[in-house]
Motif scaffolding. Sequence first.
Motif, PDB file in Angstrom:
ATOM      1  N   ILE A 181       0.851  -1.186   0.000  1.00  0.00           N
ATOM      2  CA  ILE A 181       0.000   0.000   0.000  1.00  0.00           C
ATOM      3  C   ILE A 181       0.886   1.235   0.000  1.00  0.00           C
ATOM      4  O   ILE A 181       1.422   1.633   1.043  1.00  0.00           O
ATOM      5  CB  ILE A 181      -0.924   0.020   1.242  1.00  0.00           C
ATOM      6  CG1 ILE A 181      -1.709  -1.294   1.352  1.00  0.00           C
ATOM      7  CG2 ILE A 181      -1.866   1.210   1.190  1.00  0.00           C
ATOM      8  CD1 ILE A 181      -2.485  -1.432   2.660  1.00  0.00           C
ATOM      9  N   PRO A 182       1.083   1.865  -1.154  1.00  0.00           N
ATOM     10  CA  PRO A 182       1.954   3.047  -1.179  1.00  0.00           C
ATOM     11  C   PRO A 182       1.232   4.287  -0.659  1.00  0.00           C
ATOM     12  O   PRO A 182       0.204   4.680  -1.214  1.00  0.00           O
ATOM     13  CB  PRO A 182       2.291   3.189  -2.669  1.00  0.00           C
ATOM     14  CG  PRO A 182       1.102   2.638  -3.377  1.00  0.00           C
ATOM     15  CD  PRO A 182       0.572   1.531  -2.499  1.00  0.00           C
ATOM     16  N   TRP A 183       1.769   4.874   0.400  1.00  0.00           N
ATOM     17  CA  TRP A 183       1.173   6.139   0.822  1.00  0.00           C
ATOM     18  C   TRP A 183       1.878   7.295   0.095  1.00  0.00           C
ATOM     19  O   TRP A 183       2.988   7.152  -0.370  1.00  0.00           O
ATOM     20  CB  TRP A 183       1.173   6.315   2.338  1.00  0.00           C
ATOM     21  CG  TRP A 183       2.472   6.280   3.099  1.00  0.00           C
ATOM     22  CD1 TRP A 183       3.059   5.185   3.672  1.00  0.00           C
ATOM     23  CD2 TRP A 183       3.295   7.395   3.453  1.00  0.00           C
ATOM     24  NE1 TRP A 183       4.201   5.540   4.329  1.00  0.00           N
ATOM     25  CE2 TRP A 183       4.380   6.902   4.222  1.00  0.00           C
ATOM     26  CE3 TRP A 183       3.244   8.773   3.205  1.00  0.00           C
ATOM     27  CZ2 TRP A 183       5.391   7.727   4.721  1.00  0.00           C
ATOM     28  CZ3 TRP A 183       4.245   9.595   3.711  1.00  0.00           C
ATOM     29  CH2 TRP A 183       5.300   9.063   4.456  1.00  0.00           C
ATOM     30  N   PHE A 184       1.134   8.399  -0.042  1.00  0.00           N
ATOM     31  CA  PHE A 184       1.553   9.498  -0.919  1.00  0.00           C
ATOM     32  C   PHE A 184       1.755   9.005  -2.356  1.00  0.00           C
ATOM     33  O   PHE A 184       2.793   9.265  -2.976  1.00  0.00           O
ATOM     34  CB  PHE A 184       2.825  10.180  -0.427  1.00  0.00           C
ATOM     35  CG  PHE A 184       2.604  11.238   0.617  1.00  0.00           C
ATOM     36  CD1 PHE A 184       1.342  11.534   1.096  1.00  0.00           C
ATOM     37  CD2 PHE A 184       3.666  11.959   1.129  1.00  0.00           C
ATOM     38  CE1 PHE A 184       1.135  12.500   2.067  1.00  0.00           C
ATOM     39  CE2 PHE A 184       3.481  12.941   2.098  1.00  0.00           C
ATOM     40  CZ  PHE A 184       2.209  13.203   2.566  1.00  0.00           C
ATOM     41  N   PRO A 185       0.787   8.262  -2.931  1.00  0.00           N
ATOM     42  CA  PRO A 185       0.985   7.758  -4.295  1.00  0.00           C
ATOM     43  C   PRO A 185       1.046   8.865  -5.344  1.00  0.00           C
ATOM     44  O   PRO A 185       1.508   8.624  -6.466  1.00  0.00           O
ATOM     45  CB  PRO A 185      -0.231   6.853  -4.512  1.00  0.00           C
ATOM     46  CG  PRO A 185      -1.276   7.400  -3.597  1.00  0.00           C
ATOM     47  CD  PRO A 185      -0.525   7.852  -2.378  1.00  0.00           C
ATOM     48  N   LEU A 186       0.585  10.065  -4.970  1.00  0.00           N
ATOM     49  CA  LEU A 186       0.668  11.208  -5.885  1.00  0.00           C
ATOM     50  C   LEU A 186       1.864  12.093  -5.572  1.00  0.00           C
ATOM     51  O   LEU A 186       1.981  13.201  -6.108  1.00  0.00           O
ATOM     52  CB  LEU A 186      -0.623  12.036  -5.817  1.00  0.00           C
ATOM     53  CG  LEU A 186      -1.904  11.305  -6.223  1.00  0.00           C
ATOM     54  CD1 LEU A 186      -3.110  12.215  -6.066  1.00  0.00           C
ATOM     55  CD2 LEU A 186      -1.797  10.818  -7.659  1.00  0.00           C
ATOM     56  N   ALA A 187       2.743  11.620  -4.685  1.00  0.00           N
ATOM     57  CA  ALA A 187       3.952  12.371  -4.313  1.00  0.00           C
ATOM     58  C   ALA A 187       3.608  13.747  -3.762  1.00  0.00           C
ATOM     59  O   ALA A 187       4.387  14.690  -3.895  1.00  0.00           O
ATOM     60  CB  ALA A 187       4.890  12.510  -5.507  1.00  0.00           C
ATOM     61  N   ALA A 188       2.424  13.843  -3.136  1.00  0.00           N
ATOM     62  CA  ALA A 188       1.947  15.129  -2.604  1.00  0.00           C
ATOM     63  C   ALA A 188       2.000  16.222  -3.677  1.00  0.00           C
ATOM     64  O   ALA A 188       2.219  17.397  -3.380  1.00  0.00           O
ATOM     65  CB  ALA A 188       2.756  15.537  -1.372  1.00  0.00           C
ATOM     66  N   GLY A 189       1.803  15.816  -4.921  1.00  0.00           N
ATOM     67  CA  GLY A 189       1.792  16.769  -6.031  1.00  0.00           C
ATOM     68  C   GLY A 189       3.144  17.134  -6.587  1.00  0.00           C
ATOM     69  O   GLY A 189       3.237  17.874  -7.575  1.00  0.00           O
ATOM     70  N   ASP A 190       4.221  16.618  -5.991  1.00  0.00           N
ATOM     71  CA  ASP A 190       5.581  16.995  -6.398  1.00  0.00           C
ATOM     72  C   ASP A 190       6.076  16.058  -7.501  1.00  0.00           C
ATOM     73  O   ASP A 190       6.851  15.119  -7.256  1.00  0.00           O
ATOM     74  CB  ASP A 190       6.507  16.947  -5.188  1.00  0.00           C
ATOM     75  CG  ASP A 190       7.889  17.499  -5.494  1.00  0.00           C
ATOM     76  OD1 ASP A 190       8.047  18.133  -6.558  1.00  0.00           O
ATOM     77  OD2 ASP A 190       8.806  17.301  -4.675  1.00  0.00           O
ATOM     78  N   LEU A 191       5.631  16.319  -8.728  1.00  0.00           N
ATOM     79  CA  LEU A 191       5.947  15.432  -9.843  1.00  0.00           C
ATOM     80  C   LEU A 191       6.776  16.113 -10.925  1.00  0.00           C
ATOM     81  O   LEU A 191       6.958  15.563 -12.017  1.00  0.00           O
ATOM     82  CB  LEU A 191       4.641  14.905 -10.461  1.00  0.00           C
ATOM     83  CG  LEU A 191       3.749  14.067  -9.540  1.00  0.00           C
ATOM     84  CD1 LEU A 191       2.388  13.833 -10.194  1.00  0.00           C
ATOM     85  CD2 LEU A 191       4.413  12.739  -9.196  1.00  0.00           C
ATOM     86  N   ASP A 192       7.290  17.292 -10.629  1.00  0.00           N
ATOM     87  CA  ASP A 192       8.006  18.074 -11.649  1.00  0.00           C
ATOM     88  C   ASP A 192       9.233  17.369 -12.196  1.00  0.00           C
ATOM     89  O   ASP A 192       9.622  17.598 -13.350  1.00  0.00           O
ATOM     90  CB  ASP A 192       8.421  19.441 -11.083  1.00  0.00           C
ATOM     91  CG  ASP A 192       7.237  20.364 -10.836  1.00  0.00           C
ATOM     92  OD1 ASP A 192       6.169  20.096 -11.425  1.00  0.00           O
ATOM     93  OD2 ASP A 192       7.375  21.330 -10.076  1.00  0.00           O
ATOM     94  N   GLU A 193       9.860  16.524 -11.395  1.00  0.00           N
ATOM     95  CA  GLU A 193      11.103  15.883 -11.821  1.00  0.00           C
ATOM     96  C   GLU A 193      10.886  14.539 -12.520  1.00  0.00           C
ATOM     97  O   GLU A 193      11.858  13.858 -12.854  1.00  0.00           O
ATOM     98  CB  GLU A 193      12.017  15.679 -10.606  1.00  0.00           C
ATOM     99  CG  GLU A 193      12.371  16.967  -9.863  1.00  0.00           C
ATOM    100  CD  GLU A 193      13.041  17.991 -10.766  1.00  0.00           C
ATOM    101  OE1 GLU A 193      13.922  17.593 -11.552  1.00  0.00           O
ATOM    102  OE2 GLU A 193      12.660  19.179 -10.698  1.00  0.00           O
ATOM    103  N   VAL A 194       9.622  14.164 -12.725  1.00  0.00           N
ATOM    104  CA  VAL A 194       9.347  12.875 -13.369  1.00  0.00           C
ATOM    105  C   VAL A 194       9.383  13.051 -14.884  1.00  0.00           C
ATOM    106  O   VAL A 194       8.506  13.693 -15.466  1.00  0.00           O
ATOM    107  CB  VAL A 194       7.984  12.326 -12.922  1.00  0.00           C
ATOM    108  CG1 VAL A 194       7.721  10.982 -13.615  1.00  0.00           C
ATOM    109  CG2 VAL A 194       7.941  12.162 -11.409  1.00  0.00           C
ATOM    110  N   ASP A 195      10.382  12.481 -15.500  1.00  0.00           N
ATOM    111  CA  ASP A 195      10.583  12.666 -16.940  1.00  0.00           C
ATOM    112  C   ASP A 195       9.423  12.100 -17.748  1.00  0.00           C
ATOM    113  O   ASP A 195       9.030  10.944 -17.567  1.00  0.00           O
ATOM    114  CB  ASP A 195      11.882  11.974 -17.369  1.00  0.00           C
ATOM    115  CG  ASP A 195      12.149  12.140 -18.855  1.00  0.00           C
ATOM    116  OD1 ASP A 195      12.159  13.290 -19.323  1.00  0.00           O
ATOM    117  OD2 ASP A 195      12.315  11.112 -19.537  1.00  0.00           O
ATOM    118  N   GLY A 196       8.877  12.945 -18.618  1.00  0.00           N
ATOM    119  CA  GLY A 196       7.874  12.500 -19.572  1.00  0.00           C
ATOM    120  C   GLY A 196       6.461  12.430 -19.064  1.00  0.00           C
ATOM    121  O   GLY A 196       5.541  12.116 -19.839  1.00  0.00           O
TER     122      GLY A 196
END
Length: 255
Positions: A181-196
Amino acid sequence: MRLCGEDIIGRPDDEANARAVVERALELGVDFIDTADSYGPGTSERILREAGAPEDAVVATKAGLLRESGGDWIPHGDPDYIRNQVLVSRDRLGVDTIDLYQFHRPDPDTDFEASVETFAELKDDGFIDHVGLSNVTVEQLETARDIVDIATVQNQYNVAHRPDEDERVLDACEEYDIGFIPWFPLAAGDLDEVDGIDDIADAHGASRYQVALAWTLHRSDVMLPIPGTSSVDHLEANVAAGDIGLSVDEMARLG
Protein backbone atom coordinates in the motif's frame (compact mmCIF):
# COMPACT_ATOMS: atom_id res chain seq x y z
CA MET A 1 -6.63 11.12 6.20
CA ARG A 2 -7.98 14.07 4.20
CA LEU A 3 -11.42 13.78 5.81
CA CYS A 4 -10.09 15.61 8.86
CA GLY A 5 -9.48 19.28 9.59
CA GLU A 6 -6.45 21.33 8.68
CA ASP A 7 -3.13 19.54 9.34
CA ILE A 8 -5.09 16.31 9.93
CA ILE A 9 -6.33 17.64 13.27
CA GLY A 10 -9.96 17.83 14.37
CA ARG A 11 -13.11 17.99 12.30
CA PRO A 12 -13.24 19.15 8.69
CA ASP A 13 -14.96 22.45 8.01
CA ASP A 14 -17.76 20.61 6.20
CA GLU A 15 -18.52 17.18 7.65
CA ALA A 16 -21.41 16.63 5.22
CA ASN A 17 -18.94 17.00 2.35
CA ALA A 18 -16.54 14.55 4.00
CA ARG A 19 -19.31 11.96 4.27
CA ALA A 20 -20.31 12.66 0.67
CA VAL A 21 -16.77 11.88 -0.49
CA VAL A 22 -16.93 8.48 1.22
CA GLU A 23 -20.43 7.76 -0.08
CA ARG A 24 -19.39 8.63 -3.65
CA ALA A 25 -16.31 6.42 -3.35
CA LEU A 26 -18.53 3.49 -2.42
CA GLU A 27 -20.88 4.28 -5.32
CA LEU A 28 -17.90 4.17 -7.69
CA GLY A 29 -16.93 0.72 -6.45
CA VAL A 30 -14.07 1.62 -4.15
CA ASP A 31 -13.86 -1.34 -1.79
CA PHE A 32 -10.70 -0.62 0.21
CA ILE A 33 -10.34 2.44 2.45
CA ASP A 34 -7.34 3.24 4.62
CA THR A 35 -7.48 5.26 7.84
CA ALA A 36 -5.84 5.42 11.29
CA ASP A 37 -6.78 6.19 14.87
CA SER A 38 -4.39 9.16 14.75
CA TYR A 39 -6.21 10.89 11.88
CA GLY A 40 -8.05 13.60 13.77
CA PRO A 41 -7.35 11.80 16.11
CA GLY A 42 -10.48 9.66 15.74
CA THR A 43 -12.24 11.95 13.27
CA SER A 44 -11.64 9.88 10.15
CA GLU A 45 -12.79 6.60 11.70
CA ARG A 46 -16.01 8.19 12.95
CA ILE A 47 -16.83 9.79 9.59
CA LEU A 48 -16.23 6.49 7.80
CA ARG A 49 -18.73 4.81 10.11
CA GLU A 50 -21.30 7.56 9.60
CA ALA A 51 -20.92 7.26 5.81
CA GLY A 52 -21.42 3.49 5.89
CA ALA A 53 -17.94 2.48 4.79
CA PRO A 54 -17.51 -0.55 7.09
CA GLU A 55 -20.61 -2.17 5.58
CA ASP A 56 -19.50 -1.86 1.95
CA ALA A 57 -15.69 -1.82 1.95
CA VAL A 58 -12.65 -3.28 3.62
CA VAL A 59 -11.63 -0.61 6.13
CA ALA A 60 -8.00 -0.71 7.19
CA THR A 61 -7.03 1.28 10.24
CA LYS A 62 -3.85 1.61 12.27
CA ALA A 63 -2.44 2.04 15.77
CA GLY A 64 1.00 2.96 17.02
CA LEU A 65 1.31 6.63 16.16
CA LEU A 66 0.15 9.52 18.33
CA ARG A 67 -1.00 12.90 17.02
CA GLU A 68 -0.38 16.10 19.00
CA SER A 69 -2.27 19.37 18.65
CA GLY A 70 0.97 21.07 17.65
CA GLY A 71 1.25 18.79 14.62
CA ASP A 72 3.82 16.24 15.80
CA TRP A 73 3.50 12.53 14.96
CA ILE A 74 4.94 10.42 17.79
CA PRO A 75 5.55 6.65 17.49
CA HIS A 76 3.97 4.75 20.38
CA GLY A 77 4.06 0.98 20.03
CA ASP A 78 3.46 0.07 23.68
CA PRO A 79 1.48 -3.21 23.80
CA ASP A 80 -0.97 -1.94 26.41
CA TYR A 81 -1.66 1.13 24.31
CA ILE A 82 -2.32 -0.97 21.20
CA ARG A 83 -4.70 -3.23 23.15
CA ASN A 84 -6.59 -0.12 24.26
CA GLN A 85 -6.67 1.44 20.81
CA VAL A 86 -8.17 -1.58 19.09
CA LEU A 87 -11.20 -1.20 21.35
CA VAL A 88 -11.42 2.51 20.57
CA SER A 89 -11.18 1.94 16.81
CA ARG A 90 -13.77 -0.84 16.86
CA ASP A 91 -16.18 1.50 18.63
CA ARG A 92 -15.58 4.42 16.26
CA LEU A 93 -15.95 2.22 13.19
CA GLY A 94 -18.96 0.42 14.64
CA VAL A 95 -17.57 -3.06 14.00
CA ASP A 96 -16.92 -6.13 16.10
CA THR A 97 -13.86 -7.11 14.07
CA ILE A 98 -11.50 -4.75 12.23
CA ASP A 99 -10.79 -5.94 8.69
CA LEU A 100 -7.11 -4.94 8.60
CA TYR A 101 -5.22 -3.53 11.58
CA GLN A 102 -1.81 -2.03 10.81
CA PHE A 103 1.14 -1.17 13.03
CA HIS A 104 1.50 2.47 12.01
CA ARG A 105 5.20 2.94 12.66
CA PRO A 106 7.93 1.10 14.58
CA ASP A 107 8.61 2.76 17.93
CA PRO A 108 12.31 3.13 18.80
CA ASP A 109 11.39 3.05 22.49
CA THR A 110 9.43 -0.22 22.27
CA ASP A 111 10.69 -3.63 21.22
CA PHE A 112 9.41 -4.20 17.67
CA GLU A 113 8.68 -7.87 18.26
CA ALA A 114 6.64 -7.04 21.37
CA SER A 115 4.49 -4.64 19.36
CA VAL A 116 3.91 -7.15 16.56
CA GLU A 117 3.15 -9.93 19.04
CA THR A 118 0.36 -7.72 20.40
CA PHE A 119 -1.19 -7.48 16.93
CA ALA A 120 -0.92 -11.28 16.65
CA GLU A 121 -2.74 -11.67 19.97
CA LEU A 122 -5.50 -9.31 18.83
CA LYS A 123 -5.95 -11.47 15.74
CA ASP A 124 -6.08 -14.64 17.84
CA ASP A 125 -8.66 -13.00 20.11
CA GLY A 126 -10.91 -12.11 17.16
CA PHE A 127 -10.57 -8.35 17.40
CA ILE A 128 -9.02 -8.13 13.92
CA ASP A 129 -9.04 -10.26 10.77
CA HIS A 130 -5.67 -9.34 9.26
CA VAL A 131 -2.42 -7.73 10.39
CA GLY A 132 -0.52 -5.11 8.41
CA LEU A 133 2.69 -3.14 8.85
CA SER A 134 3.58 0.41 7.89
CA ASN A 135 6.88 2.22 7.42
CA VAL A 136 9.03 -0.90 7.82
CA THR A 137 12.23 -2.32 6.37
CA VAL A 138 12.65 -5.72 4.76
CA GLU A 139 14.32 -6.93 7.95
CA GLN A 140 11.38 -5.80 10.07
CA LEU A 141 8.97 -7.47 7.66
CA GLU A 142 10.88 -10.74 7.96
CA THR A 143 10.87 -10.46 11.75
CA ALA A 144 7.12 -9.83 11.80
CA ARG A 145 6.42 -12.75 9.44
CA ASP A 146 8.01 -15.09 11.98
CA ILE A 147 5.36 -13.96 14.47
CA VAL A 148 2.13 -13.60 12.48
CA ASP A 149 0.85 -13.70 8.90
CA ILE A 150 1.32 -10.24 7.39
CA ALA A 151 -1.37 -9.24 4.88
CA THR A 152 -0.08 -5.82 3.82
CA VAL A 153 2.80 -3.38 4.06
CA GLN A 154 2.25 0.36 3.76
CA ASN A 155 5.34 2.45 2.92
CA GLN A 156 5.88 5.72 1.10
CA TYR A 157 6.28 4.97 -2.59
CA ASN A 158 5.39 6.71 -5.84
CA VAL A 159 6.72 7.45 -9.32
CA ALA A 160 8.86 10.29 -7.90
CA HIS A 161 9.98 8.55 -4.68
CA ARG A 162 11.41 5.04 -4.98
CA PRO A 163 14.31 4.61 -2.57
CA ASP A 164 16.23 1.34 -2.78
CA GLU A 165 14.95 0.15 0.61
CA ASP A 166 11.31 0.48 -0.41
CA GLU A 167 12.03 -1.22 -3.74
CA ARG A 168 13.37 -4.11 -1.66
CA VAL A 169 10.24 -4.09 0.47
CA LEU A 170 8.05 -4.16 -2.63
CA ASP A 171 10.10 -7.05 -4.02
CA ALA A 172 9.58 -8.96 -0.78
CA CYS A 173 5.84 -8.28 -0.88
CA GLU A 174 5.69 -9.65 -4.41
CA GLU A 175 7.63 -12.75 -3.36
CA TYR A 176 5.32 -13.43 -0.39
CA ASP A 177 2.08 -12.27 -2.08
CA ILE A 178 1.64 -9.45 0.45
CA GLY A 179 -0.34 -6.37 -0.51
CA PHE A 180 1.81 -3.24 -0.86
CA ILE A 181 0.00 0.00 0.00
CA PRO A 182 1.95 3.05 -1.18
CA TRP A 183 1.17 6.14 0.82
CA PHE A 184 1.55 9.50 -0.92
CA PRO A 185 0.99 7.76 -4.30
CA LEU A 186 0.67 11.21 -5.88
CA ALA A 187 3.95 12.37 -4.31
CA ALA A 188 1.95 15.13 -2.60
CA GLY A 189 1.79 16.77 -6.03
CA ASP A 190 5.58 16.99 -6.40
CA LEU A 191 5.95 15.43 -9.84
CA ASP A 192 8.01 18.07 -11.65
CA GLU A 193 11.10 15.88 -11.82
CA VAL A 194 9.35 12.88 -13.37
CA ASP A 195 10.58 12.67 -16.94
CA GLY A 196 7.87 12.50 -19.57
CA ILE A 197 4.89 12.50 -17.24
CA ASP A 198 3.23 15.53 -18.83
CA ASP A 199 3.73 14.20 -22.37
CA ILE A 200 2.22 10.88 -21.36
CA ALA A 201 -0.66 12.64 -19.63
CA ASP A 202 -1.38 14.66 -22.77
CA ALA A 203 -1.36 11.50 -24.87
CA HIS A 204 -4.04 9.97 -22.65
CA GLY A 205 -6.09 13.14 -22.15
CA ALA A 206 -5.34 12.81 -18.46
CA SER A 207 -3.64 14.77 -15.69
CA ARG A 208 -0.12 14.08 -14.46
CA TYR A 209 -1.68 12.94 -11.17
CA GLN A 210 -3.81 10.35 -12.93
CA VAL A 211 -0.73 9.06 -14.74
CA ALA A 212 1.12 8.82 -11.42
CA LEU A 213 -1.71 6.67 -10.05
CA ALA A 214 -1.87 4.56 -13.20
CA TRP A 215 1.89 3.99 -12.89
CA THR A 216 1.47 2.47 -9.41
CA LEU A 217 -1.20 0.09 -10.68
CA HIS A 218 0.99 -0.99 -13.60
CA ARG A 219 4.12 -1.25 -11.44
CA SER A 220 3.02 -4.35 -9.52
CA ASP A 221 0.08 -6.71 -9.13
CA VAL A 222 0.30 -6.41 -5.33
CA MET A 223 -0.02 -2.61 -5.36
CA LEU A 224 -2.97 -0.95 -3.56
CA PRO A 225 -2.60 2.84 -3.96
CA ILE A 226 -4.51 5.01 -1.47
CA PRO A 227 -4.81 8.54 -2.87
CA GLY A 228 -6.41 10.82 -0.32
CA THR A 229 -8.86 13.60 -1.10
CA SER A 230 -11.48 15.82 0.49
CA SER A 231 -13.19 16.55 -2.84
CA VAL A 232 -15.69 14.49 -4.83
CA ASP A 233 -14.23 15.87 -8.08
CA HIS A 234 -10.71 14.77 -7.12
CA LEU A 235 -12.04 11.41 -5.98
CA GLU A 236 -13.68 10.80 -9.35
CA ALA A 237 -10.47 11.78 -11.17
CA ASN A 238 -8.47 9.39 -8.98
CA VAL A 239 -10.82 6.50 -9.66
CA ALA A 240 -10.76 7.23 -13.40
CA ALA A 241 -6.98 6.74 -13.35
CA GLY A 242 -7.65 3.02 -13.06
CA ASP A 243 -8.84 3.03 -16.67
CA ILE A 244 -5.58 4.45 -18.06
CA GLY A 245 -3.53 1.82 -19.85
CA LEU A 246 0.16 2.66 -19.97
CA SER A 247 2.28 1.03 -22.64
CA VAL A 248 5.56 -0.76 -22.01
CA ASP A 249 7.38 2.20 -23.54
CA GLU A 250 5.52 4.68 -21.34
CA MET A 251 6.31 2.67 -18.23
CA ALA A 252 9.95 2.52 -19.27
CA ARG A 253 10.07 6.28 -19.77
CA LEU A 254 8.57 6.88 -16.33
CA GLY A 255 11.20 4.54 -14.91
